[in-house]
Design an enzyme around this catalytic site. Structure first.
Site, PDB file in Angstrom:
ATOM      1  N   GLU A   1      -3.245   0.034   8.199  1.00  0.00           N
ATOM      2  CA  GLU A   1      -2.014   0.439   8.893  1.00  0.00           C
ATOM      3  C   GLU A   1      -2.081  -0.070  10.319  1.00  0.00           C
ATOM      4  O   GLU A   1      -3.115   0.042  10.976  1.00  0.00           O
ATOM      5  CB  GLU A   1      -1.863   1.973   8.986  1.00  0.00           C
ATOM      6  CG  GLU A   1      -1.410   2.646   7.729  1.00  0.00           C
ATOM      7  CD  GLU A   1      -1.242   4.162   7.901  1.00  0.00           C
ATOM      8  OE1 GLU A   1      -0.977   4.627   9.031  1.00  0.00           O
ATOM      9  OE2 GLU A   1      -1.392   4.863   6.893  1.00  0.00           O
TER      10      GLU A   1
ATOM     11  N   GLU B   1      -6.991   8.637   6.461  1.00  0.00           N
ATOM     12  CA  GLU B   1      -7.238   9.270   7.760  1.00  0.00           C
ATOM     13  C   GLU B   1      -7.711  10.715   7.662  1.00  0.00           C
ATOM     14  O   GLU B   1      -6.981  11.645   8.022  1.00  0.00           O
ATOM     15  CB  GLU B   1      -5.972   9.197   8.624  1.00  0.00           C
ATOM     16  CG  GLU B   1      -5.489   7.781   8.852  1.00  0.00           C
ATOM     17  CD  GLU B   1      -4.343   7.704   9.850  1.00  0.00           C
ATOM     18  OE1 GLU B   1      -3.766   8.745  10.173  1.00  0.00           O
ATOM     19  OE2 GLU B   1      -4.051   6.582  10.295  1.00  0.00           O
TER      20      GLU B   1
ATOM     21  N   ARG C   1       0.846  -1.190   0.000  1.00  0.00           N
ATOM     22  CA  ARG C   1       0.000   0.000   0.000  1.00  0.00           C
ATOM     23  C   ARG C   1       0.882   1.241   0.000  1.00  0.00           C
ATOM     24  O   ARG C   1       1.728   1.407   0.885  1.00  0.00           O
ATOM     25  CB  ARG C   1      -0.920  -0.003   1.221  1.00  0.00           C
ATOM     26  CG  ARG C   1      -1.762   1.261   1.379  1.00  0.00           C
ATOM     27  CD  ARG C   1      -2.770   1.133   2.540  1.00  0.00           C
ATOM     28  NE  ARG C   1      -3.531   2.366   2.701  1.00  0.00           N
ATOM     29  CZ  ARG C   1      -3.325   3.260   3.670  1.00  0.00           C
ATOM     30  NH1 ARG C   1      -2.396   3.048   4.603  1.00  0.00           N
ATOM     31  NH2 ARG C   1      -4.044   4.357   3.735  1.00  0.00           N
TER      32      ARG C   1
ATOM     33  N   HIS D   1      -2.477  11.074   0.868  1.00  0.00           N
ATOM     34  CA  HIS D   1      -1.892  10.868   2.186  1.00  0.00           C
ATOM     35  C   HIS D   1      -1.256  12.198   2.616  1.00  0.00           C
ATOM     36  O   HIS D   1      -0.050  12.287   2.820  1.00  0.00           O
ATOM     37  CB  HIS D   1      -0.899   9.707   2.181  1.00  0.00           C
ATOM     38  CG  HIS D   1      -0.664   9.082   3.530  1.00  0.00           C
ATOM     39  ND1 HIS D   1      -0.851   7.743   3.784  1.00  0.00           N
ATOM     40  CD2 HIS D   1      -0.243   9.613   4.709  1.00  0.00           C
ATOM     41  CE1 HIS D   1      -0.543   7.479   5.050  1.00  0.00           C
ATOM     42  NE2 HIS D   1      -0.166   8.603   5.637  1.00  0.00           N
TER      43      HIS D   1
ATOM     44  N   TYR E   1      -3.889   2.030  15.789  1.00  0.00           N
ATOM     45  CA  TYR E   1      -2.636   2.092  16.542  1.00  0.00           C
ATOM     46  C   TYR E   1      -2.793   1.887  18.045  1.00  0.00           C
ATOM     47  O   TYR E   1      -1.921   1.311  18.685  1.00  0.00           O
ATOM     48  CB  TYR E   1      -1.922   3.431  16.300  1.00  0.00           C
ATOM     49  CG  TYR E   1      -1.329   3.517  14.912  1.00  0.00           C
ATOM     50  CD1 TYR E   1      -0.051   3.033  14.654  1.00  0.00           C
ATOM     51  CD2 TYR E   1      -2.060   4.032  13.850  1.00  0.00           C
ATOM     52  CE1 TYR E   1       0.488   3.077  13.377  1.00  0.00           C
ATOM     53  CE2 TYR E   1      -1.520   4.079  12.560  1.00  0.00           C
ATOM     54  CZ  TYR E   1      -0.248   3.600  12.333  1.00  0.00           C
ATOM     55  OH  TYR E   1       0.278   3.628  11.073  1.00  0.00           O
TER      56      TYR E   1
ATOM     57  N   ASN F   1      -7.138   2.058   9.879  1.00  0.00           N
ATOM     58  CA  ASN F   1      -5.821   2.210  10.475  1.00  0.00           C
ATOM     59  C   ASN F   1      -5.997   2.170  11.992  1.00  0.00           C
ATOM     60  O   ASN F   1      -6.832   2.898  12.540  1.00  0.00           O
ATOM     61  CB  ASN F   1      -5.191   3.554  10.087  1.00  0.00           C
ATOM     62  CG  ASN F   1      -4.862   3.644   8.605  1.00  0.00           C
ATOM     63  OD1 ASN F   1      -5.110   2.708   7.844  1.00  0.00           O
ATOM     64  ND2 ASN F   1      -4.295   4.758   8.193  1.00  0.00           N
TER      65      ASN F   1
HETATM   66  C1  GBH Z   1      -0.592   7.168  10.748  1.00  0.00           C
HETATM   67  O1  GBH Z   1      -1.446   7.994  11.436  1.00  0.00           O
HETATM   68  C2  GBH Z   1      -0.233   7.797   9.436  1.00  0.00           C
HETATM   69  O2  GBH Z   1      -1.176   7.430   8.444  1.00  0.00           O
HETATM   70  C3  GBH Z   1       1.166   7.514   8.987  1.00  0.00           C
HETATM   71  O3  GBH Z   1       1.489   8.341   7.912  1.00  0.00           O
HETATM   72  C4  GBH Z   1       2.108   7.701  10.144  1.00  0.00           C
HETATM   73  O4  GBH Z   1       3.448   7.597   9.773  1.00  0.00           O
HETATM   74  C5  GBH Z   1       1.757   6.682  11.172  1.00  0.00           C
HETATM   75  O5  GBH Z   1       0.441   6.832  11.577  1.00  0.00           O
HETATM   76  C6  GBH Z   1       2.606   6.771  12.415  1.00  0.00           C
HETATM   77  O6  GBH Z   1       2.382   7.989  13.074  1.00  0.00           O
HETATM   78  O7  GBH Z   1      -2.383  12.358  20.801  1.00  0.00           O
HETATM   79  O8  GBH Z   1      -4.766  12.534  20.930  1.00  0.00           O
HETATM   80  O9  GBH Z   1      -3.543  13.966  19.384  1.00  0.00           O
HETATM   81  C7  GBH Z   1      -1.501   7.765  12.809  1.00  0.00           C
HETATM   82  C8  GBH Z   1      -2.665   8.429  13.446  1.00  0.00           C
HETATM   83  C9  GBH Z   1      -3.431  10.137  14.802  1.00  0.00           C
HETATM   84  C10 GBH Z   1      -1.844   8.631  15.675  1.00  0.00           C
HETATM   85  C11 GBH Z   1      -3.165  11.072  15.921  1.00  0.00           C
HETATM   86  C12 GBH Z   1      -1.608   9.561  16.828  1.00  0.00           C
HETATM   87  C13 GBH Z   1      -2.490  11.258  18.144  1.00  0.00           C
HETATM   88  C14 GBH Z   1      -3.778  11.461  18.851  1.00  0.00           C
HETATM   89  N1  GBH Z   1      -2.280   9.332  14.500  1.00  0.00           N
HETATM   90  N2  GBH Z   1      -2.762  10.333  17.080  1.00  0.00           N
HETATM   91  S1  GBH Z   1      -3.605  12.651  20.070  1.00  0.00           S
END
Ligand code: GBH
Length: 467
Positions: free
Chosen positions: A369, A172, A83, A127, A296, A294
């Site tokens: 992701e 996202e 991807r 992106h 995490y 996605n």
């Molecule tokens: C992904 O987004 C991205 O798609 C990718 O490009 C990136 O490299 C990867 O993650 C790693 O970061 O602390 O409450 O503000 C991740 C989504 C959204 C994760 C915001 C962290 C923080 C929430 N991110 N989140 S907050």
């Protein structure tokens, strides 16, 4: 042995996709080559104080020049799918009008190379690298940008539809809207909460218009979902969880899959909702073939004021992304954390997948992701990243559990294939299965990559052979 049992447990149904993901600005470099225009990330990264240590992705990991070697590496790992995203300013340097053929040619070469190695290319249209000229016209808060995006989508689709089977629209939208226009942690770095909401709606609209513009195709929408828990069951904490779940998850899921915004979320917003035009919600709800998720981490939130305004520390000076719910604080649930400070909780992945399956119309899903940053150490030429391997293993286990519970989950993409430019953290955080020396650009398989490769190999064995 224990290890064999674990592996036996990571058997997926035949045809399950096991891949890895990247994005254009994070890996390509070559920002001035072959007619590429400027994106908001070029501008943002070169503005002092926006990215840690003043890093930018002018070179990144030089994938634009090294794509052949990188595809060979993917083939060595046995990936069945990859991807990646297309850089909009390579295709339309100013975001609209004239198409830059050399930009399209790069993605033709890349996808030919992938297919030549039996790797299925999964193309993401956006992106986060908006052409700067569109930002100069107001960026995502300007409705016209959604129409420009549909035009761009049609162009890419037309040029690559014989090369690519699966397309997805906006990666996202939560991040693009709320980190870009509310907290300012991401490009374009504006802190305009009301415009962030408008931007979110226009990103959703862009998705729907693009789906329509691409005609017959396999196309998905992408969301980043979190499991959200209240810190206690006090009225305030329950309300905090409803708000964060609403902004992060339901605002996008309800729009894409149900064709409406959740009433309670709209009620909380400190903005007049005058930007939703007749027909918009139907457009946003355009039928899609799959949902890209996605995942995490899990959030635990409290309504008691005075806590952390987000789940993790930002590297730069930023505001709150939680428009209208800025009072909510994020607390620790006590799980171990990654180098980003994100809590590790694979049960949240089972939760978000089963939730979508239960609460929304039936739709196939993939985890598009999932991965973790850790402080990797090079020891005698090896990187023993047991924590990353453990993270991926646990989340693959969660995928299996979701499947066992009836979720129509069709694949998993590890984030990321290679270490790369981690947005506001610059080169300070490493998510790759493959280590990259940012000086020499040398690629080196981490232990997690070798392990993942073995999982893929085992999963390909029980498929019938063609011979
Ligand atoms: C992904 O987004 C991205 O798609 C990718 O490009 C990136 O490299 C990867 O993650 C790693 O970061 O602390 O409450 O503000 C991740 C989504 C959204 C994760 C915001 C962290 C923080 C929430 N991110 N989140 S907050």
């Amino acid at each position: 042995t224990q290890e064999e049992q674990t592996r036996a447990g990571l058997r997926f149904p035949a045809g399950f996709t096991l891949g890895a993901a990247t994005s254009a600005y994070q890996i390509e470099g070559a920002v001035d080559e072959d007619g590429r225009g400027t994106s908001i990330w070029d501008t943002f990264a070169k503005t002092p104080g926006r990215v840690l240590n003043g890093h930018n992705a002018d070179v990144a990991i030089d994938h634009y020049h090294r794509y052949r070697d990188d595809v060979a590496l993917m083939a060595d790992l046995g990936l069945t799918a990859y991807r990646f995203s297309v850089s909009w300013p390579r295709i339309q340097p100013t975001g609209s009008g004239k198409v830059n053929q050399k930009g399209l040619d790069f993605y033709k070469r890349l996808t030919d190379e992938l297919r030549g190695h039996g790797i299925d290319p999964w193309l993401t249209l956006y992106h986060w690298d908006l052409p700067q000229e569109l930002e100069d016209k107001g960026g995502w808060p300007n409705r016209d940008v959604a129409y420009c995006f549909a035009d761009y989508a049609a162009t890419v689709h037309e040029a690559l539809k014989d090369h690519v089977h699966t397309f997805s629209t906006v990666n996202e939208p939560w991040c693009a809207a709320f980190l870009g226009y509310a907290s300012g942690e991401h490009a374009p770095g504006r802190r305009e909460p009301q415009n962030a909401i408008r931007g979110a709606h226009h990103l959703n609209l862009a998705h729907g218009l693009a789906v329509q513009a691409m005609g017959a195709r396999r196309v998905g929408g992408c969301v980043n979902l979190y499991a959200v828990d209240p810190a206690t069951d006090s009225v305030e904490d329950l309300d905090a969880a409803r708000r964060i779940d609403g902004l992060q998850n339901r605002f996008f899921l309800d729009a894409l899959l149900l064709g409406r915004y959740p009433e309670d979320v709209l009620d909380d917003l400190p903005v007049e909702i005058d930007f939703i035009q007749p027909g918009d919600m139907k457009t946003i709800n355009a039928p899609i073939d799959l949902l890209l998720v996605n995942y995490y981490s899990r959030f635990t939130v409290s309504g008691a004021p005075g806590g952390k305004q987000s789940a993790s520390a930002a590297p730069t000076d930023t505001g709150s992304p939680w428009v209208g719910s800025e009072h909510v604080s994020f607390v620790s649930a006590g799980h171990p954390v990654t180098a980003m400070g994100w809590e590790i909780d694979e049960s949240g992945l089972v939760e978000v997948l089963t939730r979508v399956a239960r609460e929304y119309p039936a739709i196939p899903m993939v985890v598009s992701e999932n991965g973790a940053a850790f402080d990797d150490e090079l020891v005698d030429g090896r990187i023993h990243d047991r924590e990353r391997q453990g993270y991926v293993e646990a989340h693959l286990g969660a995928c299996k559990e979701a499947i066992d519970r009836g979720v129509p989950l069709e694949g998993y993409f590890a984030w990321s294939l290679m270490d790369n430019f981690e947005w506001a953290w610059g080169y300070g955080k490493r998510f790759g299965l493959v280590h990259v020396d940012f000086e020499t650009q040398e690629r080196r398989l981490k232990d997690s990559a070798l392990w993942y490769s073995e999982i893929i190999r085992q999963n390909s064995q029980h498929e019938p052979t063609d011979s």
